[in-house]
Design a protein around this motif. Structure first.
Motif, PDB file in Angstrom:
ATOM      1  N   UNK A  63       0.826  -1.212   0.000  1.00  0.00           N
ATOM      2  CA  UNK A  63       0.000   0.000   0.000  1.00  0.00           C
ATOM      3  C   UNK A  63       0.858   1.259   0.000  1.00  0.00           C
ATOM      4  N   UNK A  64       2.081   1.154   0.494  1.00  0.00           N
ATOM      5  CA  UNK A  64       2.998   2.295   0.478  1.00  0.00           C
ATOM      6  C   UNK A  64       2.900   3.206   1.692  1.00  0.00           C
ATOM      7  N   UNK A  65       2.024   2.885   2.634  1.00  0.00           N
ATOM      8  CA  UNK A  65       1.852   3.754   3.801  1.00  0.00           C
ATOM      9  C   UNK A  65       3.150   3.908   4.586  1.00  0.00           C
ATOM     10  N   UNK A  66       3.801   2.788   4.855  1.00  0.00           N
ATOM     11  CA  UNK A  66       5.044   2.861   5.631  1.00  0.00           C
ATOM     12  C   UNK A  66       6.123   3.596   4.848  1.00  0.00           C
ATOM     13  N   UNK A  67       6.077   3.473   3.545  1.00  0.00           N
ATOM     14  CA  UNK A  67       7.073   4.151   2.705  1.00  0.00           C
ATOM     15  C   UNK A  67       6.944   5.664   2.840  1.00  0.00           C
ATOM     16  N   UNK A  68       5.710   6.143   2.832  1.00  0.00           N
ATOM     17  CA  UNK A  68       5.470   7.581   2.951  1.00  0.00           C
ATOM     18  C   UNK A  68       5.935   8.100   4.309  1.00  0.00           C
ATOM     19  N   UNK A  69       5.691   7.310   5.350  1.00  0.00           N
ATOM     20  CA  UNK A  69       5.991   7.765   6.708  1.00  0.00           C
ATOM     21  C   UNK A  69       7.468   7.636   7.054  1.00  0.00           C
ATOM     22  N   UNK A  70       8.053   6.500   6.750  1.00  0.00           N
ATOM     23  CA  UNK A  70       9.354   6.197   7.354  1.00  0.00           C
ATOM     24  C   UNK A  70      10.527   6.101   6.378  1.00  0.00           C
ATOM     25  N   UNK A  71      10.256   6.155   5.069  1.00  0.00           N
ATOM     26  CA  UNK A  71      11.409   6.130   4.163  1.00  0.00           C
ATOM     27  C   UNK A  71      12.109   7.486   4.109  1.00  0.00           C
ATOM     28  N   UNK A  72      11.357   8.601   4.105  1.00  0.00           N
ATOM     29  CA  UNK A  72      12.038   9.910   4.079  1.00  0.00           C
ATOM     30  C   UNK A  72      12.944  10.141   5.285  1.00  0.00           C
ATOM     31  N   UNK A  73      12.632   9.523   6.401  1.00  0.00           N
ATOM     32  CA  UNK A  73      13.456   9.692   7.598  1.00  0.00           C
ATOM     33  C   UNK A  73      14.598   8.684   7.645  1.00  0.00           C
ATOM     34  N   UNK A  74      14.641   7.776   6.675  1.00  0.00           N
ATOM     35  CA  UNK A  74      15.707   6.781   6.635  1.00  0.00           C
ATOM     36  C   UNK A  74      15.466   5.600   7.557  1.00  0.00           C
ATOM     37  N   UNK A  75      14.276   5.521   8.141  1.00  0.00           N
ATOM     38  CA  UNK A  75      13.996   4.431   9.074  1.00  0.00           C
ATOM     39  C   UNK A  75      13.774   3.100   8.362  1.00  0.00           C
ATOM     40  N   UNK A  76      13.279   3.165   7.143  1.00  0.00           N
ATOM     41  CA  UNK A  76      13.100   1.927   6.383  1.00  0.00           C
ATOM     42  C   UNK A  76      13.607   2.130   4.958  1.00  0.00           C
ATOM     43  N   UNK A  77      13.864   1.011   4.296  1.00  0.00           N
ATOM     44  CA  UNK A  77      14.118   1.009   2.857  1.00  0.00           C
ATOM     45  C   UNK A  77      12.960   0.261   2.221  1.00  0.00           C
ATOM     46  N   UNK A  78      12.431   0.802   1.140  1.00  0.00           N
ATOM     47  CA  UNK A  78      11.246   0.219   0.529  1.00  0.00           C
ATOM     48  C   UNK A  78      11.433   0.150  -0.977  1.00  0.00           C
ATOM     49  N   UNK A  79      11.175  -0.990  -1.544  1.00  0.00           N
ATOM     50  CA  UNK A  79      11.190  -1.107  -3.006  1.00  0.00           C
ATOM     51  C   UNK A  79      10.091  -2.078  -3.404  1.00  0.00           C
ATOM     52  N   UNK A  80       9.697  -2.022  -4.647  1.00  0.00           N
ATOM     53  CA  UNK A  80       8.687  -2.979  -5.096  1.00  0.00           C
ATOM     54  C   UNK A  80       9.322  -4.365  -5.157  1.00  0.00           C
ATOM     55  N   UNK A  81       8.541  -5.401  -4.873  1.00  0.00           N
ATOM     56  CA  UNK A  81       9.084  -6.753  -5.010  1.00  0.00           C
ATOM     57  C   UNK A  81       9.516  -7.011  -6.451  1.00  0.00           C
ATOM     58  N   UNK A  82      10.440  -7.948  -6.613  1.00  0.00           N
ATOM     59  CA  UNK A  82      10.838  -8.328  -7.962  1.00  0.00           C
ATOM     60  C   UNK A  82       9.635  -8.851  -8.727  1.00  0.00           C
ATOM     61  N   UNK A  83       9.721  -8.796 -10.039  1.00  0.00           N
ATOM     62  CA  UNK A  83       8.617  -9.246 -10.880  1.00  0.00           C
ATOM     63  C   UNK A  83       8.171 -10.654 -10.525  1.00  0.00           C
ATOM     64  N   UNK A  84       6.869 -10.824 -10.400  1.00  0.00           N
ATOM     65  CA  UNK A  84       6.327 -12.142 -10.094  1.00  0.00           C
ATOM     66  C   UNK A  84       6.146 -12.390  -8.614  1.00  0.00           C
ATOM     67  N   UNK A  85       6.831 -11.611  -7.793  1.00  0.00           N
ATOM     68  CA  UNK A  85       6.710 -11.786  -6.345  1.00  0.00           C
ATOM     69  C   UNK A  85       5.778 -10.731  -5.766  1.00  0.00           C
ATOM     70  N   UNK A  86       5.364 -10.981  -4.519  1.00  0.00           N
ATOM     71  CA  UNK A  86       4.553 -10.004  -3.809  1.00  0.00           C
ATOM     72  C   UNK A  86       3.097 -10.423  -3.750  1.00  0.00           C
ATOM     73  N   UNK A  87       2.252  -9.431  -3.604  1.00  0.00           N
ATOM     74  CA  UNK A  87       0.840  -9.713  -3.371  1.00  0.00           C
ATOM     75  C   UNK A  87       0.100  -9.952  -4.691  1.00  0.00           C
ATOM     76  N   UNK A  88      -0.884 -10.828  -4.621  1.00  0.00           N
ATOM     77  CA  UNK A  88      -1.779 -11.078  -5.751  1.00  0.00           C
ATOM     78  C   UNK A  88      -3.185 -10.790  -5.248  1.00  0.00           C
ATOM     79  N   UNK A  89      -3.810  -9.745  -5.786  1.00  0.00           N
ATOM     80  CA  UNK A  89      -5.125  -9.341  -5.299  1.00  0.00           C
ATOM     81  C   UNK A  89      -6.218 -10.121  -6.011  1.00  0.00           C
ATOM     82  N   UNK A  90      -7.069 -10.758  -5.241  1.00  0.00           N
ATOM     83  CA  UNK A  90      -8.150 -11.523  -5.852  1.00  0.00           C
ATOM     84  C   UNK A  90      -9.217 -10.603  -6.429  1.00  0.00           C
ATOM     85  N   UNK A  91      -9.456  -9.474  -5.735  1.00  0.00           N
ATOM     86  CA  UNK A  91     -10.533  -8.587  -6.181  1.00  0.00           C
ATOM     87  C   UNK A  91     -10.004  -7.284  -6.759  1.00  0.00           C
ATOM     88  N   UNK A  92      -8.793  -7.305  -7.283  1.00  0.00           N
ATOM     89  CA  UNK A  92      -8.242  -6.123  -7.955  1.00  0.00           C
ATOM     90  C   UNK A  92      -7.740  -5.076  -7.009  1.00  0.00           C
TER      91      UNK A  92
END
Ligand code: SF4
Length: 92
Positions: A63-92
């Motif tokens: 969803x990117x919520x943590x990215x908005x909050x904590x990446x600018x402060x350097x508390x986390x590193x966030x990137x999209x999962x590699x192709x094929x990995x990550x979440x698969x939404x059943x209902x879009x």
């Protein structure tokens, strides 16, 4: 329908050993890190026994919520999962 019930229908392909979200090593969590315990809709963030914030990305819905909050402060590193990995939404 509760959020938890909707999340149940999602499927995840975990990129083992290559998490797309990482928490910077810390001894005391910043306010931004602590807020992630409450704002992550998938409850990926937890406090460990030592009082540090940890992330388990297995249920991350990117969803990117943590990215908005904590990446600018350097508390986390966030990137999209590699192709094929990550979440698969059943209902879009
Ligand atoms: Fe949680 Fe969203 Fe961050 Fe994933 S991107 S860890 S679901 S807040």
């Amino acid at each position: 329908v509760r959020v938890e019930d909707k999340l149940y229908y999602n499927r995840y392909l975990v990129d083992v050993g290559n998490p797309h979200v990482k928490v910077r090593a810390h001894t005391t969590p910043s306010p931004q890190l602590l807020s992630l315990l409450k704002v992550c809709p998938a409850r990926c963030y937890e406090l460990n026994d030592g009082g540090q914030v940890e992330v388990a990305v297995d249920g991350c819905i990117e969803c990117g919520t943590c990215r908005v909050i904590a990446e600018p402060t350097g508390d986390i590193q966030w990137s999209h999962p590699r192709g094929g990995y990550g979440v698969l939404f059943k209902f879009g």
